[in-house]
Enzyme design. Structure first.
Site, PDB file in Angstrom:
ATOM      1  N   GLY A   1      -8.748  -1.457   7.130  1.00  0.00           N
ATOM      2  CA  GLY A   1      -9.069  -2.311   6.301  1.00  0.00           C
ATOM      3  C   GLY A   1      -7.814  -3.526   5.821  1.00  0.00           C
ATOM      4  O   GLY A   1      -8.117  -4.161   4.926  1.00  0.00           O
TER       5      GLY A   1
ATOM      6  N   LYS B   1      15.044   5.987   8.113  1.00  0.00           N
ATOM      7  CA  LYS B   1      15.936   6.904   8.742  1.00  0.00           C
ATOM      8  C   LYS B   1      17.260   6.830   8.118  1.00  0.00           C
ATOM      9  O   LYS B   1      18.149   6.603   8.518  1.00  0.00           O
ATOM     10  CB  LYS B   1      16.288   6.578  10.253  1.00  0.00           C
ATOM     11  CG  LYS B   1      14.849   6.937  11.000  1.00  0.00           C
ATOM     12  CD  LYS B   1      15.160   6.921  12.511  1.00  0.00           C
ATOM     13  CE  LYS B   1      13.825   7.164  13.221  1.00  0.00           C
ATOM     14  NZ  LYS B   1      13.988   7.516  14.775  1.00  0.00           N
TER      15      LYS B   1
ATOM     16  N   GLU C   1     -11.850   0.337  -0.115  1.00  0.00           N
ATOM     17  CA  GLU C   1     -12.446   1.050   1.043  1.00  0.00           C
ATOM     18  C   GLU C   1     -12.263   2.396   0.428  1.00  0.00           C
ATOM     19  O   GLU C   1     -13.303   3.187   0.879  1.00  0.00           O
ATOM     20  CB  GLU C   1     -11.977   0.408   2.262  1.00  0.00           C
ATOM     21  CG  GLU C   1     -10.499   1.058   2.452  1.00  0.00           C
ATOM     22  CD  GLU C   1     -10.051   0.717   3.825  1.00  0.00           C
ATOM     23  OE1 GLU C   1      -9.458   1.479   4.591  1.00  0.00           O
ATOM     24  OE2 GLU C   1     -10.027  -0.898   4.208  1.00  0.00           O
TER      25      GLU C   1
END
Length: 432
Positions: free
Chosen positions: A336, A361, A238
């Site tokens: 997608g 984190k 895509e």
């Protein structure tokens, strides 16, 4: 150009303000994503928002932050998102715009069924000698409406002319303006050592003559960079990014083994740097096709050795991947990812990779969890996920039982969390 074409060119040339006459109260205006966004025409519409009632602007991945996106013109002009971006994320979280859940390949159908499809406003390349404009970096969902919905073009002198199914003839448009401003560039993200570790694990499982789809992010980019010694790869993706250019120029990507559009790099939009935009300009080896085709899992599956590479934010013991939320708060949308996960799953010798760092984190939170964070949205379902990859290995989930999945995922979790995860898996009965 012939005389009739010259006459049309003169007749269709408009001022930016002329687009205002094409908009009525209650209309649904459709914009393409990223560099297809018409900056000057939107400036004009936004400046005249007060003259309209209940006009909605529908768009994936807005490029620029705007007052109407942030709810300033409520009741006059509003934004409906189909994928959040930096321009719309905060607006959605604060309740100033809407978000429509979707799979990318279904967006044209959703727009046909739920909106008036009143007008499409888009950027385009300058006209060619045959009377065609190209949508340049785009095909996405707007190409599905050529000849069916009025188009008003903002011709950007910097938009590359590209090929595929993304051209529109001057006779099919309501008008056009001409502008000249640089395209938006997106630099490749910094690739860390952990990204390279994950990418290496993925690249090792990609065979010669595979067809590649790579999503957004550092890890997919890192994978592309590691394929320089492969042979006869194809691209069906895509998003077309800068890394693909390197592989084409090295002769690694030639598409000769592809079953559909052999020899062509296939995409539905391009987003990267000017190097990418220069590469696709007048390049017959690149085909921009409608997202209804590029992202349809049934069509993706026609490619043998189809490889899907995407990223996620967390995975639970069942294999559910939450890729559009962060800590239970919306960040993007499905895009997608699921389209290609399913397509690769159906393809002969296809492989789907969902990649992530094992922790977040500063190693204080495991991304592999007994259950997804409260509020998280499942992007790739447990039934569609194939392989999950962290810097600690590859968990192959396709065809595995819940117990086997939990064990495989715990093995690729950060070592500091494995004992705790094993305890939780036994506590909820996934591992006996």
């Amino acid at each position: 150009m012939n005389t009739p074409l010259m006459d049309l060119l003169k007749e269709k040339r408009k001022k930016s303000e002329d687009v205002l006459e094409l908009i009525k109260d209650g209309d649904d205006i459709i914009l393409p994503l990223a560099n297809g966004e018409p900056k000057v025409l939107l400036d004009c519409i936004e400046a005249n928002a007060a003259r309209y009632r209940d006009v909605s602007i529908h768009q994936m991945h807005a490029l620029r932050g705007r007052d109407y996106i942030n709810g300033k013109y409520r009741g006059h002009l509003s934004h409906v998102a189909y994928f959040l971006s930096g321009a719309s994320r905060k607006a959605f979280l604060e309740g100033n715009c809407d978000l429509v859940p979707n799979h990318f390949h279904e967006v044209p159908r959703i727009l046909r069924e739920t909106t008036k499809t009143s007008l499409i406003i888009t950027c385009a390349s300058p006209i060619d000698e045959h009377g065609y404009f190209s949508f340049g970096t785009q095909a996405d969902y707007i190409t599905s409406f050529i000849g069916k919905v009025p188009f008003f073009l903002e011709v950007n002198m910097n938009m590359p002319r590209t090929f595929g199914a993304n051209q529109i003839h001057i006779s099919q448009i309501a008008g056009y303006t001409i502008e000249d401003y640089p395209l938006h560039e997106v630099q490749s993200p910094l690739i860390t050592d952990i990204d390279r570790q994950i990418a290496t694990l993925v690249a090792e499982q990609i065979e010669n003559e595979s067809t590649i789809q790579a999503g957004i992010g550092a890890i997919p980019n890192a994978v592309i960079s590691l394929l320089v010694n492969h042979k006869n790869l194809g691209i069906h993706t895509e998003l077309l990014s800068d890394g693909v250019v390197d592989l084409v120029e090295l002769g690694v990507v030639n598409g000769i083994a592809k079953k559909t559009h052999p020899g062509k790099v296939v995409a539905t939009f391009a987003l990267g740097t000017n190097r990418l935009y220069e590469y696709i300009h007048e390049n017959p080896g690149v085909a921009f096709l409608p997202v209804e085709e590029v992202n349809d899992p049934r069509l993706i599956a026609r490619e043998d050795k189809m490889i899907s590479i995407n990223a996620t934010t967390e995975v639970d013991f069942l294999g559910q991947c939450a890729s559009e939320t962060v800590g239970g708060r919306y960040y993007s949308s499905s895009g997608g990812q699921s389209d290609f996960a399913r397509g690769a799953r159906f393809a002969k010798e296809g492989k789907g990779f969902i990649c992530m760092h094992s922790t977040t984190k500063n190693d204080t939170i495991s991304r592999i969890r007994p259950q997804l964070s409260l509020g998280s949205a499942v992007t790739t379902s447990k039934n569609d996920v194939d392989r999950v990859v962290t810097e600690y290995g590859v968990a192959q989930l396709r065809g595995k039982s819940i117990s086997e999945r939990a064990k495989a995922l715990i093995r690729i979790a950060h070592p500091k969390f494995r004992e705790e995860l094993l305890y939780e898996a036994k506590k909820i009965g996934f591992i006996i």
